[in-house]
Design a protein around this motif. Structure first.
Motif, PDB file in Angstrom:
ATOM      1  N   GLN A 165       6.105  -5.345   0.965  1.00 29.52           N
ATOM      2  CA  GLN A 165       6.913  -4.329   1.241  1.00 29.52           C
ATOM      3  C   GLN A 165       7.163  -3.269   0.003  1.00 29.52           C
ATOM      4  O   GLN A 165       7.098  -2.300  -0.072  1.00 29.52           O
ATOM      5  CB  GLN A 165       8.078  -4.625   2.149  1.00 29.52           C
ATOM      6  CG  GLN A 165       8.865  -3.171   2.344  1.00 29.52           C
ATOM      7  CD  GLN A 165      10.089  -3.601   3.381  1.00 29.52           C
ATOM      8  OE1 GLN A 165      10.111  -4.711   3.847  1.00 29.52           O
ATOM      9  NE2 GLN A 165      10.984  -2.763   3.410  1.00 29.52           N
ATOM     10  N   GLY A 169       3.164   6.021  -0.851  1.00 29.21           N
ATOM     11  CA  GLY A 169       1.784   5.862  -0.200  1.00 29.21           C
ATOM     12  C   GLY A 169       0.612   5.466  -1.226  1.00 29.21           C
ATOM     13  O   GLY A 169      -0.026   4.526  -0.758  1.00 29.21           O
ATOM     14  N   GLU A 192       1.419   1.972  -2.573  1.00 30.43           N
ATOM     15  CA  GLU A 192       1.030   1.089  -1.474  1.00 30.43           C
ATOM     16  C   GLU A 192      -0.559   0.783  -1.648  1.00 30.43           C
ATOM     17  O   GLU A 192      -1.112  -0.043  -1.242  1.00 30.43           O
ATOM     18  CB  GLU A 192       1.564   1.496  -0.081  1.00 30.43           C
ATOM     19  CG  GLU A 192       1.008   0.465   0.986  1.00 30.43           C
ATOM     20  CD  GLU A 192       1.965  -0.755   1.094  1.00 30.43           C
ATOM     21  OE1 GLU A 192       2.402  -1.282   1.931  1.00 30.43           O
ATOM     22  OE2 GLU A 192       2.357  -1.367  -0.065  1.00 30.43           O
ATOM     23  N   THR A 205       4.325  -1.142   5.559  1.00 29.95           N
ATOM     24  CA  THR A 205       4.912   0.218   5.865  1.00 29.95           C
ATOM     25  C   THR A 205       6.566   0.208   6.088  1.00 29.95           C
ATOM     26  O   THR A 205       7.064   1.393   6.362  1.00 29.95           O
ATOM     27  CB  THR A 205       4.071   0.820   7.402  1.00 29.95           C
ATOM     28  OG1 THR A 205       4.550  -0.077   8.129  1.00 29.95           O
ATOM     29  CG2 THR A 205       2.741   0.824   7.138  1.00 29.95           C
ATOM     30  N   LEU A 235       8.018   3.266   4.012  1.00 33.31           N
ATOM     31  CA  LEU A 235       7.027   4.518   4.052  1.00 33.31           C
ATOM     32  C   LEU A 235       7.443   5.331   5.040  1.00 33.31           C
ATOM     33  O   LEU A 235       7.897   4.754   6.346  1.00 33.31           O
ATOM     34  CB  LEU A 235       5.726   4.117   4.253  1.00 33.31           C
ATOM     35  CG  LEU A 235       5.078   3.396   3.021  1.00 33.31           C
ATOM     36  CD1 LEU A 235       3.636   2.940   3.285  1.00 33.31           C
ATOM     37  CD2 LEU A 235       5.254   3.979   1.524  1.00 33.31           C
ATOM     38  N   THR A 261       2.997   8.808   6.226  1.00 37.14           N
ATOM     39  CA  THR A 261       2.188   7.829   5.311  1.00 37.14           C
ATOM     40  C   THR A 261       2.214   6.654   5.741  1.00 37.14           C
ATOM     41  O   THR A 261       1.191   5.815   5.660  1.00 37.14           O
ATOM     42  CB  THR A 261       3.191   7.618   4.080  1.00 37.14           C
ATOM     43  OG1 THR A 261       3.676   8.815   3.395  1.00 37.14           O
ATOM     44  CG2 THR A 261       2.571   6.685   2.839  1.00 37.14           C
ATOM     45  N   SER A 262       3.000   5.891   6.701  1.00 36.71           N
ATOM     46  CA  SER A 262       2.818   4.869   7.585  1.00 36.71           C
ATOM     47  C   SER A 262       1.503   4.763   8.241  1.00 36.71           C
ATOM     48  O   SER A 262       0.585   3.727   8.349  1.00 36.71           O
ATOM     49  CB  SER A 262       3.889   4.453   8.398  1.00 36.71           C
ATOM     50  OG  SER A 262       5.040   4.022   7.692  1.00 36.71           O
ATOM     51  N   ILE A 311      -1.763   4.445   6.220  1.00 30.90           N
ATOM     52  CA  ILE A 311      -1.502   3.166   5.509  1.00 30.90           C
ATOM     53  C   ILE A 311      -2.168   2.094   6.527  1.00 30.90           C
ATOM     54  O   ILE A 311      -3.099   1.491   6.432  1.00 30.90           O
ATOM     55  CB  ILE A 311      -0.537   2.610   4.985  1.00 30.90           C
ATOM     56  CG1 ILE A 311      -0.153   3.226   3.688  1.00 30.90           C
ATOM     57  CG2 ILE A 311      -0.413   1.203   4.834  1.00 30.90           C
ATOM     58  CD1 ILE A 311      -1.154   3.106   2.808  1.00 30.90           C
ATOM     59  N   THR A 321       5.376  -7.056  10.945  1.00 30.09           N
ATOM     60  CA  THR A 321       5.856  -5.604  11.051  1.00 30.09           C
ATOM     61  C   THR A 321       6.989  -5.841  12.052  1.00 30.09           C
ATOM     62  O   THR A 321       6.819  -6.734  13.136  1.00 30.09           O
ATOM     63  CB  THR A 321       4.991  -5.006  11.394  1.00 30.09           C
ATOM     64  OG1 THR A 321       5.374  -3.580  11.700  1.00 30.09           O
ATOM     65  CG2 THR A 321       4.176  -5.304  12.925  1.00 30.09           C
ATOM     66  N   ASN A 348       2.735   0.371  14.861  1.00 27.72           N
ATOM     67  CA  ASN A 348       1.562  -0.363  14.237  1.00 27.72           C
ATOM     68  C   ASN A 348       0.748  -1.157  15.095  1.00 27.72           C
ATOM     69  O   ASN A 348      -0.386  -1.553  14.667  1.00 27.72           O
ATOM     70  CB  ASN A 348       2.111  -1.139  13.134  1.00 27.72           C
ATOM     71  CG  ASN A 348       2.792  -0.431  12.020  1.00 27.72           C
ATOM     72  OD1 ASN A 348       2.790   0.733  11.834  1.00 27.72           O
ATOM     73  ND2 ASN A 348       3.586  -0.997  10.850  1.00 27.72           N
TER      74      ASN A 348
END
Length: 228
Positions: free
Chosen positions: A95, A150, A153, A174, A177, A181-182, A185, A203, A208
């Motif tokens: 992270q 981002g 990452e 993520t 973020l 941006t998540s 990714i 997560t 996600n």
């Protein structure tokens, strides 16, 4: 058994000492993950999902149970051979990125190659190739503080895949973020998975799950019934 299981957990238990008492972080976890899966580990804080990820990462021996990756009994390996195994089989994404602040993007990505016998020119070429794959071909010589969250990452993901491992383990990748941006990714992870990479991701973010192939829910150190 799942077809072509890459990861097999058999009755994985992890106990910690707390205040003179044994605390069960994991309670007899049985789990199989096939080669090419993209699996999310979900559960409330303290459920045991991060403990399980460290065990899968050959970083944290279970109190009881067996972990096999590619049919190799991981915790029967010596400490030295287990470190070699991690370097060959796994990439890690955290992270907080864990980039070295005084190294450029390409130098950070090269770090896992330092213990290999690859010549320097090949290491540099592989690192640049990994950065290109994550969309940062034009940022190779930037320092981490010259990159957005981002982008940092993405450097971390490039570092995880530079050795071309079959398995990437990601812990809340993520978590720090913003939502846009998540999404970028997670699309990158999804694309890497389509190319054949097996990904196991811890997560909290239910959004996600749209990008993964399977979710494993963990509660009180155990996988919820009907999963695994």
């Amino acid at each position: 058994m799942r077809d072509e299981s890459l990861i097999i957990c058999e009755s994985i238990t992890k106990q910690y000492q707390s205040g003179g008492e044994n605390v069960d972080a994991l309670k007899g976890v049985d789990l199989e993950i096939a080669s090419g899966e993209f699996v999310a580990l979900m559960g409330p804080s303290g459920s045991g999902k991060s403990t399980l990820l460290t065990i899968l990462g050959a970083l944290n021996p279970p109190t009881k149970g067996i972990l096999k990756i590619d049919q190799i009994d991981v915790y029967k390996l010596s400490t030295e051979r287990r470190a070699d195994f991690r370097a060959t089989y796994m990439g890690f994404v955290f992270q907080q990125f864990q980039l070295i602040p005084y190294l450029t993007a390409v130098e950070n990505v090269m770090l896992p190659l330092a213990i290999t016998d690859k010549p320097g020119e090949e290491q540099l070429a592989l690192a640049k190739q990994a950065l290109d794959k994550v969309g940062l071909a034009d940022k190779t010589h930037r320092l981490p503080n010259q990159l957005s969250g981002g982008e940092q990452e993405r450097v971390a993901i490039a570092r995880a895949i530079v050795n071309q491992p079959p398995l990437v383990l990601a812990d809340e990748p993520t978590g720090s973020l913003d939502s846009n941006t998540s999404k970028e990714i997670m699309e990158l992870f999804q694309e890497l998975n389509r190319e054949g990479l097996t990904i196991v991701m811890v997560t909290h973010n239910k959004e996600n799950l749209d990008y993964t192939k399977r979710a494993i829910h963990i509660r009180d150190g155990a996988i919820e019934k009907g999963e695994g």
